[in-house]
Design a protein around this motif. Structure first.
Motif, PDB file in Angstrom:
ATOM      1  N   GLY A  37      47.505 -88.204 -69.077  1.00 11.08           N
ATOM      2  CA  GLY A  37      47.714 -86.968 -68.403  1.00 11.08           C
ATOM      3  C   GLY A  37      48.466 -87.005 -67.424  1.00 11.08           C
ATOM      4  O   GLY A  37      49.558 -86.065 -66.993  1.00 11.08           O
ATOM      5  N   TRP A  38      47.857 -87.606 -66.286  1.00  6.30           N
ATOM      6  CA  TRP A  38      48.351 -87.562 -64.858  1.00  6.30           C
ATOM      7  C   TRP A  38      49.629 -88.234 -64.820  1.00  6.30           C
ATOM      8  O   TRP A  38      50.548 -87.736 -63.818  1.00  6.30           O
ATOM      9  N   SER A  39      50.038 -89.134 -65.351  1.00  6.79           N
ATOM     10  CA  SER A  39      51.213 -90.097 -65.296  1.00  6.79           C
ATOM     11  C   SER A  39      52.236 -88.988 -65.812  1.00  6.79           C
ATOM     12  O   SER A  39      53.416 -88.895 -65.484  1.00  6.79           O
ATOM     13  N   THR A  40      52.016 -88.053 -66.873  1.00  5.65           N
ATOM     14  CA  THR A  40      52.939 -87.290 -67.505  1.00  5.65           C
ATOM     15  C   THR A  40      53.180 -86.155 -66.451  1.00  5.65           C
ATOM     16  O   THR A  40      54.504 -85.877 -66.243  1.00  5.65           O
TER      17      THR A  40
ATOM     18  N   GLY B  57      53.455 -68.776 -64.465  1.00  8.45           N
ATOM     19  CA  GLY B  57      52.924 -68.570 -65.618  1.00  8.45           C
ATOM     20  C   GLY B  57      52.776 -69.873 -66.292  1.00  8.45           C
ATOM     21  O   GLY B  57      52.258 -69.977 -67.694  1.00  8.45           O
ATOM     22  N   ARG B  58      53.350 -70.978 -65.993  1.00  9.64           N
ATOM     23  CA  ARG B  58      53.364 -72.279 -66.548  1.00  9.64           C
ATOM     24  C   ARG B  58      52.443 -73.191 -66.571  1.00  9.64           C
ATOM     25  O   ARG B  58      51.954 -73.878 -67.343  1.00  9.64           O
ATOM     26  N   LEU B  59      51.512 -72.659 -65.692  1.00  7.04           N
ATOM     27  CA  LEU B  59      50.099 -73.713 -65.472  1.00  7.04           C
ATOM     28  C   LEU B  59      49.436 -73.553 -66.718  1.00  7.04           C
ATOM     29  O   LEU B  59      48.854 -74.493 -67.185  1.00  7.04           O
ATOM     30  N   THR B  60      48.998 -72.295 -67.165  1.00 12.66           N
ATOM     31  CA  THR B  60      48.083 -72.209 -68.382  1.00 12.66           C
ATOM     32  C   THR B  60      48.663 -72.924 -69.568  1.00 12.66           C
ATOM     33  O   THR B  60      48.157 -73.376 -70.311  1.00 12.66           O
ATOM     34  N   LEU B  61      50.072 -72.806 -69.885  1.00 18.02           N
ATOM     35  CA  LEU B  61      50.665 -73.597 -70.646  1.00 18.02           C
ATOM     36  C   LEU B  61      50.325 -75.218 -70.602  1.00 18.02           C
ATOM     37  O   LEU B  61      50.083 -75.850 -71.678  1.00 18.02           O
ATOM     38  N   THR B  62      50.536 -75.682 -69.404  1.00 19.71           N
ATOM     39  CA  THR B  62      50.283 -76.799 -68.948  1.00 19.71           C
ATOM     40  C   THR B  62      49.033 -77.464 -69.458  1.00 19.71           C
ATOM     41  O   THR B  62      48.981 -78.660 -69.968  1.00 19.71           O
ATOM     42  N   LEU B  63      48.113 -76.691 -69.356  1.00 23.49           N
ATOM     43  CA  LEU B  63      46.504 -76.987 -69.393  1.00 23.49           C
ATOM     44  C   LEU B  63      46.230 -76.922 -70.893  1.00 23.49           C
ATOM     45  O   LEU B  63      45.158 -77.204 -71.313  1.00 23.49           O
ATOM     46  N   SER B  64      47.284 -76.171 -71.527  1.00 22.15           N
ATOM     47  CA  SER B  64      47.108 -76.070 -73.256  1.00 22.15           C
ATOM     48  C   SER B  64      47.332 -77.246 -73.880  1.00 22.15           C
ATOM     49  O   SER B  64      47.042 -77.629 -74.970  1.00 22.15           O
ATOM     50  N   PHE B  65      48.205 -78.174 -73.058  1.00 22.30           N
ATOM     51  CA  PHE B  65      48.089 -79.800 -73.413  1.00 22.30           C
ATOM     52  C   PHE B  65      47.171 -80.470 -73.158  1.00 22.30           C
ATOM     53  O   PHE B  65      46.180 -80.122 -72.451  1.00 22.30           O
ATOM     54  N   PRO B  66      47.055 -81.754 -73.747  1.00 23.30           N
ATOM     55  CA  PRO B  66      45.863 -82.631 -73.341  1.00 23.30           C
ATOM     56  C   PRO B  66      45.683 -83.007 -71.838  1.00 23.30           C
ATOM     57  O   PRO B  66      45.978 -84.047 -71.500  1.00 23.30           O
ATOM     58  N   HIS B  67      45.718 -82.108 -70.844  1.00 19.61           N
ATOM     59  CA  HIS B  67      46.001 -82.299 -69.330  1.00 19.61           C
ATOM     60  C   HIS B  67      44.710 -81.623 -68.994  1.00 19.61           C
ATOM     61  O   HIS B  67      44.375 -80.622 -69.105  1.00 19.61           O
ATOM     62  N   SER B  68      43.679 -82.523 -68.157  1.00 19.08           N
ATOM     63  CA  SER B  68      42.654 -81.827 -67.259  1.00 19.08           C
ATOM     64  C   SER B  68      42.956 -81.137 -65.974  1.00 19.08           C
ATOM     65  O   SER B  68      44.358 -81.501 -65.670  1.00 19.08           O
ATOM     66  N   ARG B  69      42.147 -80.363 -65.419  1.00 14.26           N
ATOM     67  CA  ARG B  69      42.760 -79.803 -64.064  1.00 14.26           C
ATOM     68  C   ARG B  69      42.856 -81.298 -63.120  1.00 14.26           C
ATOM     69  O   ARG B  69      43.606 -81.162 -61.945  1.00 14.26           O
ATOM     70  N   ALA B  70      42.214 -82.033 -63.392  1.00 14.34           N
ATOM     71  CA  ALA B  70      42.167 -83.281 -62.423  1.00 14.34           C
ATOM     72  C   ALA B  70      43.449 -84.104 -62.735  1.00 14.34           C
ATOM     73  O   ALA B  70      43.987 -84.689 -61.643  1.00 14.34           O
ATOM     74  N   ASP B  71      43.863 -84.106 -63.780  1.00 15.78           N
ATOM     75  CA  ASP B  71      45.404 -84.749 -64.025  1.00 15.78           C
ATOM     76  C   ASP B  71      46.326 -83.830 -63.532  1.00 15.78           C
ATOM     77  O   ASP B  71      47.419 -84.324 -62.779  1.00 15.78           O
ATOM     78  N   ILE B  72      46.121 -82.446 -63.146  1.00 16.86           N
ATOM     79  CA  ILE B  72      47.269 -81.634 -62.559  1.00 16.86           C
ATOM     80  C   ILE B  72      47.274 -82.037 -61.084  1.00 16.86           C
ATOM     81  O   ILE B  72      48.215 -82.537 -60.545  1.00 16.86           O
TER      82      ILE B  72
END
Length: 275
Positions: free
Chosen positions: A3-6, A82-97
């Motif tokens: 997740g974080w590497s992506t 508005g892209r952040l919600t879309l990013t978090l809909s993938f298997p990314h946690s907020r720590a990954d972000i």
């Protein structure tokens, strides 16, 4: 880990793929290279100490600004669009972000500063100067720590609001406070302590430590210890005769804290934010 590497790879592509990103990183690198080009024309047998003396004032302005500008849009830019919600809909946690953006933007900062300083050092070394490896490594490491400290602060500021305008105001306000105003506040600090009967004529060592805990001043202390010790000419807190907590070693650790604590604080703020 994926997740974080992506997130990091996406950030790197976005930064180096835009004209603004390319121009900004190239400008910062070229400033360091230009310093290495100029120093041999003004000093015979130049060294890293001469390079530091020539370029320090520019670096103290440029690197904090570069770090903040790399970081302040990291989260709020995607959130406002508005892209952040879309990013978090993938298997990314907020720590990954948060961690991914710190790694991606940090890599851009690392490459930019490293290429610039090594290019400048090469111009000093050949054909007229001499660059001591230990001082080159110390200068490079200290400058990277300064850049990463302000990058971490910028990313932390990016988690505080959903408004890009507010994030911009916070960023430039902090830049003015830390880089422009803070070094000039010594007199006001001394007057306040004298009013409280805690100082007389000069700042006590503990007050020098507190006032000097700002990243840019810590950076100067590291350079004055490991790169340009000849700058230490007077003052009870200067040189090896001063207390241990005003030496370059503790300043390095404090710069590390400026990287770690804002990153953790930014994540904690982002984790409890309602998007």
């Amino acid at each position: 880990m994926t997740g974080w590497s992506t997130v990091a790879r996406k950030d790197i592509r976005g930064l180096i793929g835009s004209r603004t990103g390319k121009a900004g990183t190239a400008f910062v690198a070229l400033v360091f290279v230009f310093g290495g080009y100029i120093v041999p024309t003004t000093t015979s047998d130049p060294t890293m100490t001469d390079y530091d003396g020539f370029i320090r004032g520019i670096v103290l302005f440029l690197v904090p600004l570069f770090g903040l500008l790399l970081g302040y849009r990291a989260v709020v830019g995607e959130r406002a669009a508005g892209r952040l919600t879309l990013t978090l809909s993938f298997p990314h946690s907020r720590a990954d972000i948060v961690f991914g953006k710190m790694v991606g933007r940090g890599l851009v900062l690392f490459v930019t500063i490293t290429v610039g300083i090594l290019g400048g050092a090469a111009l000093i070394e050949y054909p007229f100067g001499r660059v001591a490896l230990d001082r080159l490594v110390s200068y490079l490491g200290a400058t990277l720590l300064l850049g990463f400290a302000f990058l971490a602060v910028g990313i932390a500021l990016s988690t505080l609001t959903a408004s890009l305008r507010r994030a911009t105001v916070f960023t430039f306000g902090l830049f003015f406070l830390f880089v422009v105003a803070w070094p000039q506040l010594t007199g006001f600090f001394l007057q306040g302590l004298e009013y409280l009967n805690l100082a007389s004529d000069e700042l006590p060592n503990w007050a020098v430590f507190v006032h000097g805990a700002e990243p840019s001043m810590l950076y100067k202390r590291v350079l004055d210890t490991y790169v340009s010790p000849n700058k230490l000419t007077s003052g009870a807190a200067l040189g090896s005769a001063g207390p241990w907590y005003l030496q370059g070693g503790p300043a390095v650790w404090l710069l590390g804290c400026w990287i770690l604590l804002p990153t953790i604080g930014g994540y904690l703020q982002f984790r409890r934010t309602d998007l």
